[in-house]
Design an enzyme around this catalytic site. Sequence first.
Site, PDB file in Angstrom:
ATOM      1  CG  ASP A  85      83.309  25.874   4.943  1.00 37.68           C
ATOM      2  OD1 ASP A  85      83.316  25.169   5.959  1.00 37.68           O
ATOM      3  OD2 ASP A  85      82.295  26.510   4.584  1.00 37.68           O
ATOM      4  CE  LYS A  93      84.584  28.188   7.688  1.00 36.93           C
ATOM      5  NZ  LYS A  93      84.513  26.825   8.243  1.00 36.93           N
TER       6      LYS A  93
HETATM    7  P1  NDP Z   1      80.767  21.330  -0.474  1.00 37.03           P
HETATM    8  O1  NDP Z   1      80.992  22.577  -1.215  1.00 37.03           O
HETATM    9  O2  NDP Z   1      81.578  20.129  -0.773  1.00 37.03           O
HETATM   10  O3  NDP Z   1      79.231  20.903  -0.551  1.00 37.03           O
HETATM   11  C1  NDP Z   1      78.242  21.774  -0.105  1.00 37.03           C
HETATM   12  C2  NDP Z   1      76.894  21.111  -0.316  1.00 37.03           C
HETATM   13  O4  NDP Z   1      75.899  21.847   0.380  1.00 37.03           O
HETATM   14  C3  NDP Z   1      76.473  21.076  -1.781  1.00 37.03           C
HETATM   15  O5  NDP Z   1      75.669  19.952  -1.981  1.00 37.03           O
HETATM   16  C4  NDP Z   1      75.688  22.365  -1.906  1.00 37.03           C
HETATM   17  O6  NDP Z   1      74.738  22.382  -2.947  1.00 37.03           O
HETATM   18  C5  NDP Z   1      74.980  22.416  -0.565  1.00 37.03           C
HETATM   19  N1  NDP Z   1      74.699  23.816  -0.204  1.00 37.03           N
HETATM   20  C6  NDP Z   1      75.615  24.787   0.039  1.00 37.03           C
HETATM   21  N2  NDP Z   1      75.013  25.946   0.306  1.00 37.03           N
HETATM   22  C7  NDP Z   1      73.695  25.695   0.217  1.00 37.03           C
HETATM   23  C8  NDP Z   1      72.552  26.493   0.392  1.00 37.03           C
HETATM   24  N3  NDP Z   1      72.654  27.790   0.709  1.00 37.03           N
HETATM   25  N4  NDP Z   1      71.343  25.895   0.242  1.00 37.03           N
HETATM   26  C9  NDP Z   1      71.239  24.586  -0.085  1.00 37.03           C
HETATM   27  N5  NDP Z   1      72.294  23.779  -0.271  1.00 37.03           N
HETATM   28  C10 NDP Z   1      73.498  24.327  -0.116  1.00 37.03           C
HETATM   29  O7  NDP Z   1      80.945  21.738   1.079  1.00 37.03           O
HETATM   30  P2  NDP Z   1      81.242  20.813   2.335  1.00 37.03           P
HETATM   31  O8  NDP Z   1      80.619  19.479   2.181  1.00 37.03           O
HETATM   32  O9  NDP Z   1      82.688  20.903   2.627  1.00 37.03           O
HETATM   33  O10 NDP Z   1      80.496  21.647   3.478  1.00 37.03           O
HETATM   34  C11 NDP Z   1      79.165  21.379   3.885  1.00 37.03           C
HETATM   35  C12 NDP Z   1      78.954  21.915   5.291  1.00 37.03           C
HETATM   36  O11 NDP Z   1      79.883  21.274   6.189  1.00 37.03           O
HETATM   37  C13 NDP Z   1      79.173  23.408   5.474  1.00 37.03           C
HETATM   38  O12 NDP Z   1      78.292  23.880   6.479  1.00 37.03           O
HETATM   39  C14 NDP Z   1      80.607  23.481   6.011  1.00 37.03           C
HETATM   40  O13 NDP Z   1      80.836  24.666   6.754  1.00 37.03           O
HETATM   41  C15 NDP Z   1      80.613  22.250   6.910  1.00 37.03           C
HETATM   42  N6  NDP Z   1      81.918  21.725   7.258  1.00 37.03           N
HETATM   43  C16 NDP Z   1      82.817  21.347   6.299  1.00 37.03           C
HETATM   44  C17 NDP Z   1      84.036  20.814   6.672  1.00 37.03           C
HETATM   45  C18 NDP Z   1      84.995  20.290   5.666  1.00 37.03           C
HETATM   46  O14 NDP Z   1      86.005  19.700   6.082  1.00 37.03           O
HETATM   47  N7  NDP Z   1      84.760  20.405   4.376  1.00 37.03           N
HETATM   48  C19 NDP Z   1      84.425  20.707   8.084  1.00 37.03           C
HETATM   49  C20 NDP Z   1      83.385  21.043   9.010  1.00 37.03           C
HETATM   50  C21 NDP Z   1      82.186  21.559   8.594  1.00 37.03           C
HETATM   51  P3  NDP Z   1      75.047  23.175  -4.317  1.00 37.03           P
HETATM   52  O15 NDP Z   1      76.050  22.310  -5.021  1.00 37.03           O
HETATM   53  O16 NDP Z   1      73.743  23.288  -4.991  1.00 37.03           O
HETATM   54  O17 NDP Z   1      75.612  24.513  -3.902  1.00 37.03           O
HETATM   55  O1  2IT Z   2      84.226  24.210   9.458  1.00 35.77           O
HETATM   56  C1  2IT Z   2      85.294  23.582   9.502  1.00 35.77           C
HETATM   57  O2  2IT Z   2      85.689  23.033  10.541  1.00 35.77           O
HETATM   58  C2  2IT Z   2      86.078  23.449   8.265  1.00 35.77           C
HETATM   59  N1  2IT Z   2      85.625  23.914   7.227  1.00 35.77           N
HETATM   60  C3  2IT Z   2      87.406  22.787   8.283  1.00 35.77           C
HETATM   61  C4  2IT Z   2      88.463  23.728   8.783  1.00 35.77           C
HETATM   62  C5  2IT Z   2      89.887  23.239   8.677  1.00 35.77           C
HETATM   63  O3  2IT Z   2      90.743  24.068   8.993  1.00 35.77           O
HETATM   64  O4  2IT Z   2      90.148  22.093   8.332  1.00 35.77           O
END
Ligand code: NDP
Ligand code: 2IT
Length: 452
Positions: A170, A130
Amino acid sequence: MAASDHVGIEQFMTGVKKRNPGETEFHQAVYEVAQYVFDYIKDKEIYHEYQILRRIAEPDRVISFRVCWEDDKGNIRVQRGYRVQNNNAIGPYKGGIRFHPSVNQSILKFLAFEQTFKNSLTGLPMGGGKGGSDFNPKGKSTHEIMRFCQSFMTELYRHVGADVDIPAGDIGVGGREIGFMFGQYKRITNQYTGVLTGKGLEYGGSLVRTEATGYGAVYFLEDMLNKAGNAIEGKTAIISGSGNVATHAAEKILHRGGKPLTLSDSGGFILDPDGLTQEKIDWVKVHKTHRRGRIEDYAKEFKGATFHAGKRPWDVKADLALPCATQNEITTAEAKTMIKNGVIAVSEGANMPTEQDGIHAFLDAKVLFGPSKAANAGGVAVSGLEISQNQQRMSWGADDLQKQLRNIMQSIHEKCVQYGDTKDPKYIDYVKGANIAGFTKVADAMLAYGVV
Ligand code: NDP
Ligand code: 2IT
């Protein structure tokens, strides 16, 4: 060594805390896995002799570097960048990059540790890593983002590679940022390789990658419910976040006949008692991703919806819950409120979104609980499929990829069932199942290599 001579979990954790002072998220993630693995290996001497868990909980390396960039006013800004390469026993390091002001070594070490088990569960050959930076993308112009991404990659490029370490997106890193980083990698190395996933379709990206994490979390939810003789159809769902994972989770809930009621961001949550529709979800995608807007605007756009500033959606009564924002966003008290309100299943789209005691409250109450390393593995799984397509110099069709994603999520569910037995034959402990199933593959590969 007699079984009673083994280090106990408390002593093991004392060592982890001593070696990683102040890294509370990392301690939390290690403890959650150790609780289950200690029990599983108590009569398996070889894992003790070779110190397998102790070795997985020590990253192969932690790289930290300075990232300088110039903002639009000509000020020189300095950020810290990281890449944590946790373990490559079963494949090159693989995991996302996070840009958020809260990013620090503890958070990235917890995420890289979790990623090791998650990637193992997918069945694909990927190790765990990561990276990220404390850079805050909010309010930055596209050119500022570009300059930051280029500067970040100017250091990162020497540590990554298509057979070494393959980052992805992420929080705060989506298609735009991956494009800037890929362009810089190509420029510096003069190589066109699949060094990043989540790329645009024009330059080696995969169909279905954008949707994969959110859809996958709902597939896992569906499999848990089906196994318990239940279904998503007709159920209400509370969802946090409004980014990539949350919007696609809401969309798949809708496809399955469920009713998503909420979304959120760091400013608060919106409640739409009529339920989100495809049109409303599409509006959120454009508003948050392209216009970089706030979720509170939803309540101005759609009649009947309300915005709740500074609050999370967990006290809204619903059948299903999908935390899709960030770590520790469901406190133990909130978990108890959800249980009291009759939630029947939780599927974690975000990484480690539920506090430790909250998880145990759900398990004690026999709420179906899909832990992040299983439930959100769909994203990295399709990243794995993107790597395969890049190495073959081919791209596969959407139907094929959708089927592969569905099959991978089903096989993760089956692995969790295999290892997640409890005293109650009708209840699966998916936390136990995911931790043990994820551990065994990595552990056995490490045993094959001897002491390295
Ligand atoms: P994005 O950046 O697309 O969206 C993040 C969302 O979460 C936004 O709505 C943001 O709000 C909110 N957020 C982030 N940090 C905080 C915080 N500290 N407090 C409150 N709200 C928060 O990210 P993703 O959708 O990609 O990721 C969301 C989660 O999913 C994370 O935990 C990530 O690790 C996990 N994840 C993502 C993957 C992927 O493929 N993208 C794969 C597996 C897991 P704001 O806009 O106000 O910051
Ligand atoms: O938390 C996760 O699994 C991710 N942000 C996606 C990682 C990836 O390599 O696609």
